[in-house]
Design a protein around this motif. Structure first.
Motif, mmCIF file in Angstrom:
data_model
loop_
_atom_site.group_PDB
_atom_site.id
_atom_site.type_symbol
_atom_site.label_atom_id
_atom_site.label_comp_id
_atom_site.label_asym_id
_atom_site.label_seq_id
_atom_site.Cartn_x
_atom_site.Cartn_y
_atom_site.Cartn_z
ATOM 1 N N LEU A 15 0.827 -1.203 0.000
ATOM 2 C CA LEU A 15 0.000 0.000 0.000
ATOM 3 C C LEU A 15 0.862 1.253 0.000
ATOM 4 N N VAL A 16 1.966 1.222 0.754
ATOM 5 C CA VAL A 16 2.858 2.381 0.817
ATOM 6 C C VAL A 16 3.417 2.701 -0.569
ATOM 7 N N PHE A 17 3.811 1.660 -1.309
ATOM 8 C CA PHE A 17 4.416 1.870 -2.617
ATOM 9 C C PHE A 17 3.411 2.234 -3.703
ATOM 10 N N TYR A 18 2.190 1.729 -3.611
ATOM 11 C CA TYR A 18 1.260 1.833 -4.736
ATOM 12 C C TYR A 18 0.046 2.716 -4.479
ATOM 13 N N ILE A 19 -0.015 3.370 -3.328
ATOM 14 C CA ILE A 19 -1.184 4.199 -3.053
ATOM 15 C C ILE A 19 -1.239 5.397 -4.006
ATOM 16 N N GLY A 20 -0.074 5.952 -4.355
ATOM 17 C CA GLY A 20 -0.040 7.076 -5.283
ATOM 18 C C GLY A 20 -0.516 6.684 -6.671
ATOM 19 N N THR A 21 -0.078 5.503 -7.141
ATOM 20 C CA THR A 21 -0.514 5.003 -8.443
ATOM 21 C C THR A 21 -2.006 4.697 -8.439
ATOM 22 N N LYS A 24 -3.958 7.900 -8.816
ATOM 23 C CA LYS A 24 -3.911 8.419 -10.183
ATOM 24 C C LYS A 24 -4.814 7.612 -11.109
ATOM 25 N N GLN A 25 -4.888 6.295 -10.896
ATOM 26 C CA GLN A 25 -5.701 5.449 -11.764
ATOM 27 C C GLN A 25 -7.204 5.707 -11.616
ATOM 28 N N ILE A 26 -7.621 6.203 -10.452
ATOM 29 C CA ILE A 26 -9.057 6.450 -10.258
ATOM 30 C C ILE A 26 -9.414 7.920 -10.463
ATOM 31 N N GLY A 27 -8.496 8.656 -11.073
ATOM 32 C CA GLY A 27 -8.809 10.031 -11.436
ATOM 33 C C GLY A 27 -8.150 11.096 -10.589
ATOM 34 N N GLY A 28 -7.330 10.707 -9.626
ATOM 35 C CA GLY A 28 -6.645 11.682 -8.793
ATOM 36 C C GLY A 28 -5.374 12.196 -9.443
ATOM 37 N N THR A 29 -4.644 13.006 -8.711
ATOM 38 C CA THR A 29 -3.385 13.569 -9.205
ATOM 39 C C THR A 29 -2.223 13.038 -8.382
ATOM 40 N N LEU A 30 -1.016 13.358 -8.831
ATOM 41 C CA LEU A 30 0.166 12.973 -8.057
ATOM 42 C C LEU A 30 0.154 13.627 -6.681
ATOM 43 N N GLN A 31 -0.400 14.842 -6.623
ATOM 44 C CA GLN A 31 -0.507 15.533 -5.338
ATOM 45 C C GLN A 31 -1.457 14.788 -4.397
ATOM 46 N N ASP A 32 -2.539 14.239 -4.943
ATOM 47 C CA ASP A 32 -3.450 13.433 -4.135
ATOM 48 C C ASP A 32 -2.708 12.216 -3.568
ATOM 49 N N GLY A 33 -1.872 11.580 -4.393
ATOM 50 C CA GLY A 33 -1.087 10.444 -3.917
ATOM 51 C C GLY A 33 -0.157 10.833 -2.785
ATOM 52 N N SER A 34 0.456 12.005 -2.899
ATOM 53 C CA SER A 34 1.340 12.490 -1.831
ATOM 54 C C SER A 34 0.560 12.751 -0.547
ATOM 55 N N HIS A 35 -0.629 13.317 -0.671
ATOM 56 C CA HIS A 35 -1.471 13.591 0.503
ATOM 57 C C HIS A 35 -1.886 12.281 1.179
ATOM 58 N N LEU A 36 -2.229 11.267 0.385
ATOM 59 C CA LEU A 36 -2.612 9.963 0.950
ATOM 60 C C LEU A 36 -1.451 9.345 1.704
ATOM 61 N N LEU A 37 -0.270 9.435 1.128
ATOM 62 C CA LEU A 37 0.909 8.880 1.795
ATOM 63 C C LEU A 37 1.218 9.641 3.076
ATOM 64 N N GLN A 65 5.988 -7.941 -5.365
ATOM 65 C CA GLN A 65 4.843 -7.079 -5.664
ATOM 66 C C GLN A 65 5.014 -6.385 -7.002
ATOM 67 N N GLY A 66 6.227 -5.917 -7.286
ATOM 68 C CA GLY A 66 6.468 -5.279 -8.564
ATOM 69 C C GLY A 66 6.271 -6.232 -9.734
ATOM 70 N N ALA A 67 6.773 -7.464 -9.570
ATOM 71 C CA ALA A 67 6.617 -8.464 -10.630
ATOM 72 C C ALA A 67 5.150 -8.832 -10.834
ATOM 73 N N ILE A 68 4.407 -8.962 -9.741
ATOM 74 C CA ILE A 68 2.975 -9.297 -9.841
ATOM 75 C C ILE A 68 2.196 -8.164 -10.497
#
Length: 245
Positions: free
Chosen positions: A68-74, A77-90, A194-197
């Protein structure tokens, strides 16, 4: 990172880490004299089931925790947010870990470290898988990050306590070093897997298989903790199921 690039972002992170940890180290003081030790690695602990259960629990927890830590930003972004939203979530997630680790100490004092750890790991799986898999907007992601931060990271702060309690007669630094080796192996192998999956099975389109991988290993960690609890109770004089462990 968009302004200075990933190379300088990592350099600045390294400098900040050095300055902050270096400053903190100057304020450390010795509370009790360390126990004398003849060797760095205490091979005697490898003969105890308690050690291997803690090692398994740590390996599995670290293998699953970082997804979750690594992929919350992605995800954002996939559901319509921005990179800034990913930073805020983290940021929310990391802020939650600060509060969660402090509160966990008080809870563990009352109910026991192993009990608290087992419950937190089970709750982590129950929170992560449904909220992450079904998230279609940022709102459930903020809920997920808040709860995940409060609950999931407790294994990081509780495991040194568990080791200290159950290996009193052995130099703590040696046993912690040996158990932390399994933490490192879990974190490394889990992150690579996780990256490979995500690339191979999720096709970088969703996180279903990555989430299942993460939840499975955290659940394995919870099972190892429950087995550890049963083992500790069995070794003691009090065999009651409901007790502070």
């Amino acid at each position: 990172m968009d302004q200075i690039g990933p190379e300088w972002a990592l350099r600045i992170l390294g400098i900040l880490t050095f300055v902050v940890t270096g400053t903190m180290n100057m304020f450390y003081f010795q509370r009790v004299p360390p126990k004398p030790r003849k060797r760095i690695i205490e091979l005697s602990v490898t003969k105890q089931l308690t050690f291997w259960l803690i090692a398994l629990e740590l390996f599995a927890a670290y293998a699953g925790y970082w997804a979750l830590v690594f992929y919350i930003g992605t995800t954002a972004k996939q559901i319509g947010g921005t990179l800034q939203d990913g930073s805020h979530l983290l940021l929310v997630l990391n802020a939650g870990t600060v509060v969660g680790r402090i509160i966990t100490g008080y809870i563990a004092d009352k109910f026991g470290s192993i009990n608290t750890l087992a419950v937190s790991l089970i709750l982590t799986v129950a929170i992560e898988m449904p909220l992450w898999m079904t998230a279609k907007s940022l709102a459930p992601l903020y809920v997920l990050c808040t709860l995940y931060g409060l609950i999931a990271s407790t294994f990081i702060s509780l495991n040194p306590v568990i080791v200290a309690i159950h290996f009193k007669d052995i130099p703590l630094s040696s046993v912690l070093g040996m158990t932390n080796m399994f933490s490192g192996l879990g974190g490394l192998s889990g992150s690579l897997s996780q990256g490979a999956i995500f690339d191979t099975y999720d096709k970088r389109m969703n996180f279903t298989n990555t989430i299942i991988f993460s939840g499975t290993f955290i659940l394995l960690s919870a099972i190892a903790t429950l087995v550890l609890r049963a083992h500790v109770i069995k070794k003691g004089s009090d065999r009651r199921f409901f007790q502070r462990v």
